[in-house]
Scaffold this active site. Structure first.
Site, PDB file in Angstrom:
ATOM      1  N   CYS A 199      -0.270  -2.528  -0.890  1.00  0.00           N
ATOM      2  CA  CYS A 199      -0.402  -2.897  -2.304  1.00  0.00           C
ATOM      3  C   CYS A 199       0.929  -2.725  -3.043  1.00  0.00           C
ATOM      4  O   CYS A 199       1.844  -3.512  -2.846  1.00  0.00           O
ATOM      5  CB  CYS A 199      -1.538  -2.085  -2.924  1.00  0.00           C
ATOM      6  SG  CYS A 199      -2.221  -2.890  -4.387  1.00  0.00           S
ATOM      7  N   HIS A 224      -6.233  -2.832   0.376  1.00  0.00           N
ATOM      8  CA  HIS A 224      -6.252  -1.437   0.827  1.00  0.00           C
ATOM      9  C   HIS A 224      -7.113  -1.282   2.074  1.00  0.00           C
ATOM     10  O   HIS A 224      -8.315  -1.024   1.969  1.00  0.00           O
ATOM     11  CB  HIS A 224      -6.816  -0.539  -0.279  1.00  0.00           C
ATOM     12  CG  HIS A 224      -5.902  -0.424  -1.454  1.00  0.00           C
ATOM     13  ND1 HIS A 224      -4.933   0.537  -1.539  1.00  0.00           N
ATOM     14  CD2 HIS A 224      -5.803  -1.171  -2.575  1.00  0.00           C
ATOM     15  CE1 HIS A 224      -4.271   0.391  -2.675  1.00  0.00           C
ATOM     16  NE2 HIS A 224      -4.769  -0.636  -3.324  1.00  0.00           N
ATOM     17  N   GLU A 283      -7.260   1.092   4.038  1.00  0.00           N
ATOM     18  CA  GLU A 283      -7.665   2.484   4.285  1.00  0.00           C
ATOM     19  C   GLU A 283      -9.114   2.761   3.902  1.00  0.00           C
ATOM     20  O   GLU A 283      -9.752   3.634   4.472  1.00  0.00           O
ATOM     21  CB  GLU A 283      -6.730   3.474   3.579  1.00  0.00           C
ATOM     22  CG  GLU A 283      -6.727   3.460   2.051  1.00  0.00           C
ATOM     23  CD  GLU A 283      -5.742   2.476   1.438  1.00  0.00           C
ATOM     24  OE1 GLU A 283      -5.432   1.451   2.085  1.00  0.00           O
ATOM     25  OE2 GLU A 283      -5.301   2.714   0.298  1.00  0.00           O
TER      26      GLU A 283
HETATM   27  N1  GLN Z   1       0.188  -1.154  -9.594  1.00  0.00           N
HETATM   28  C1  GLN Z   1       0.102  -2.292  -8.734  1.00  0.00           C
HETATM   29  C2  GLN Z   1      -0.773  -3.361  -9.339  1.00  0.00           C
HETATM   30  O1  GLN Z   1      -1.528  -3.089 -10.242  1.00  0.00           O
HETATM   31  C3  GLN Z   1      -0.399  -1.906  -7.370  1.00  0.00           C
HETATM   32  C4  GLN Z   1      -1.721  -1.214  -7.384  1.00  0.00           C
HETATM   33  C5  GLN Z   1      -1.991  -0.454  -6.134  1.00  0.00           C
HETATM   34  O2  GLN Z   1      -1.082  -0.103  -5.383  1.00  0.00           O
HETATM   35  N2  GLN Z   1      -3.230  -0.131  -5.901  1.00  0.00           N
HETATM   36  O3  GLN Z   1      -0.751  -4.479  -8.910  1.00  0.00           O
END
Ligand code: GLN
Length: 536
Positions: A384, A511, A513
């Protein structure tokens, strides 16, 4: 309520963080291993509407369900232990309940009645339990009440579960109270008094526990058990010990040995058959008998908080279980490193993970970590925000776009390689405005990503972000060797980027995970660790 679904309520006493989530999940696994369908629910007494806007520093990670719920991290334990996908209904906060009731009141749904904690708030809570039973069609719903008994905020929840037995009957409800029995070094004694007080408190609220689960660092001797049983009026056979375990997954085995699931099933009148936990014991044996180690660095902003990366750490461990190696994690704080010290910390690690994050702090250290992995051919998994930093690094140092950045980090960057899509720009609230939950994507033929997912054409993964790759730069990035190996099927967002010619340099917008399970490592983590193991 039709009475088919049985409810188990787990409350906590004495102090928080005594692992009642692990107890609840382990029981869930045991009941599932007896062939029962289990669903889990956590009620959190805080006023936040969900866990989405809570700081990982204070509250640990935010766990995301497939259907886009931003939930308490205990849900992660639930999913990992019972190996079922839970839903938004699995995590209800006091804030959500109050908000719903107040919204209804404003709409005039209550026809002028005076709105009170009993019955309106308690009814709204019971309604969520009923929905959980209905939607999951489970034989048993395990409900954990967050916090400790006696907290002001949890009173309506305790009252709601008290009423549940009144409504559904004793045969369909079971109360488990989990407390701490501290060991006093000076007196060389285990102390049962805090537990006695906590049970007294619970009883004063109208709940008589059926089973006690006592967290302790030492074996509970018969004296202590007898005393607690006598004072609390709980059968001695229903006083269960929860010892500190080196491997959390072992709790399942030790609770089974003490007959927790047998007690529960007898209470509900289920046939007395053995829980089949062979797979689970095999897993624990495997974990205990691994010798080879694999060293992975996690370069993140919240590394000082124990639970901020809990699903990530578990996913990396699960991949270790899969390969029969022990994953040793080196958490490196982005706040404490510069280029030189980061390189020194990374020397000798076999793989690097750059996890998700929010805001601008820590961005440069993450970019340095990506560069280090790229230039030295060390496996990198960027998740991300980590993927955003991976793209920014590539744009700066390979494409030569000076100052390239994510708009989240530098809103005035001359090269916004990661930006906010127009439809997101209009949303100003921080709560509930993310691109969240499961989204499906197509994997490009011939990509490493597709190979990792066993040749699958399309997959679905959980998301939690606002910013995304700016497609004005994709052509240049691709020409320079950074491939887009997956795109979203609905909105075309770039979901996976990978670097050709590097052993493993992969960034994902989602994600992975959250979907990893101890007995079923996520393919991405398994593939990452496999490559890491090849590093000296
Ligand atoms: N802050 C980034 C976004 O909002 C990534 C979010 C994250 O890593 N979960 O896109």
């Amino acid at each position: 309520m039709d009475g088919r679904t049985k409810f188990i309520f787990v409350t906590g006493g004495v102090v928080s963080s005594i692992g009642k989530g692990i107890t609840a999940s382990s029981l869930g696994r045991l009941l599932k291993s007896r062939g029962l369908k289990v669903f889990m629910q956590k009620f959190d007494p805080y006023i936040n509407v969900d866990a989405g806007t809570m700081s990982p520093r204070q509250h640990g990670e935010v766990f995301v369900t497939e259907d886009g719920g931003e939930t308490d991290l205990d849900l992660g334990h639930y999913e990992r232990f019972i190996d079922e996908n839970l839903t938004k209904l699995s995590n209800i906060t006091a804030g959500k309940i109050y908000l719903e009731v107040i919204d209804k009141e404003r709409r005039g749904d209550y026809l002028g009645a005076t709105i009170q904690v009993i019955p309106h708030i308690t009814d709204a809570i019971k309604d969520k339990m009923e929905k959980a039973a209905e939607e999951s069609d489970a034989d048993i719903v395990i409900v954990e009440i967050g916090g400790t008994v006696g907290d002001i905020e949890s009173l309506p929840f305790i009252e709601a579960i008290r009423q549940w037995r009144h409504d559904a009957g004793r045969a369909n409800t079971l109360y488990i109270h989990s407390t701490l029995v501290p060991y006093l070094k000076a007196a060389k004694e285990l102390k049962s008094k805090p537990t006695q007080h906590s049970i007294k408190e619970l009883k004063s609220l109208g709940i008589h526990p059926d089973i006690l689960v006592l967290r302790t660092e030492r074996a509970l001797d018969e004296d202590v058990k007898n005393k607690i049983s006598l004072f609390s009026d709980v059968d001695k056979g229903a006083v269960i010990e929860a010892r500190d375990e080196e491997i959390i997954y072992e709790a399942v085995i030790s609770l089974k040995e003490q007959g927790l699931d047998r007690l529960v099933c007898r209470h509900f009148g289920y046939p007395d058959k053995e829980a089949d936990i062979e797979e689970w014991t095999g897993l624990v044996e495997r974990i205990k008998n691994t010798k080879q180690e694999v060293r992975i660095a996690v370069v993140g902003k919240y590394v000082a908080t124990k639970d901020a990366y809990i699903s990530l750490a578990e996913a990396l461990r699960h991949a270790g279980f899969h390969h029969r190696v022990k994953t040793t994690l080196d958490f490196i704080s982005t706040d404490e490193v510069d280029e030189k010290s980061l390189a020194a910390r990374l020397a000798g690690v076999q793989g690097i993970v750059v996890p998700g994050g929010f805001g601008s702090r820590g961005a440069e250290a993450k970019i340095l970590a990506c560069r280090y992995a790229r230039e030295r051919n060390i496996p990198l998994l960027a998740i991300c925000y980590g993927m955003h930093m991976m793209v920014a690094e590539y744009a700066r140092n390979v494409l030569g776009l000076e100052g390239a950045a994510s708009c989240e980090v530098d809103p005035k960057t001359p090269h916004p390689v990661i930006h906010l899509p127009p439809e997101q720009k209009e949303k100003t609230d921080l709560g509930g405005t993310l691109r969240i939950g499961r989204h499906d994507m197509l994997l490009a033929e011939g990509s490493l990503a597709r190979e990792i997912y066993d040749g699958a054409r399309s997959i679905g993964e959980r998301h939690r972000h606002r910013y995304k790759l700016n497609d004005n730069y994709t052509e240049a990035l691709i020409e320079a060797g950074l491939q887009i190996s997956a795109r979203n099927t609905a909105d075309d967002v770039a979901e996976i980027v990978e670097l050709k010619g590097h052993p493993f340099y992969l960034g994902v917008q989602y994600h992975p995970e959250y979907a990893s399970r101890p007995n079923r490592a996520h393919p991405l983590f398994a593939a990452f660790l496999k490559k890491a193991l090849l590093q000296e």
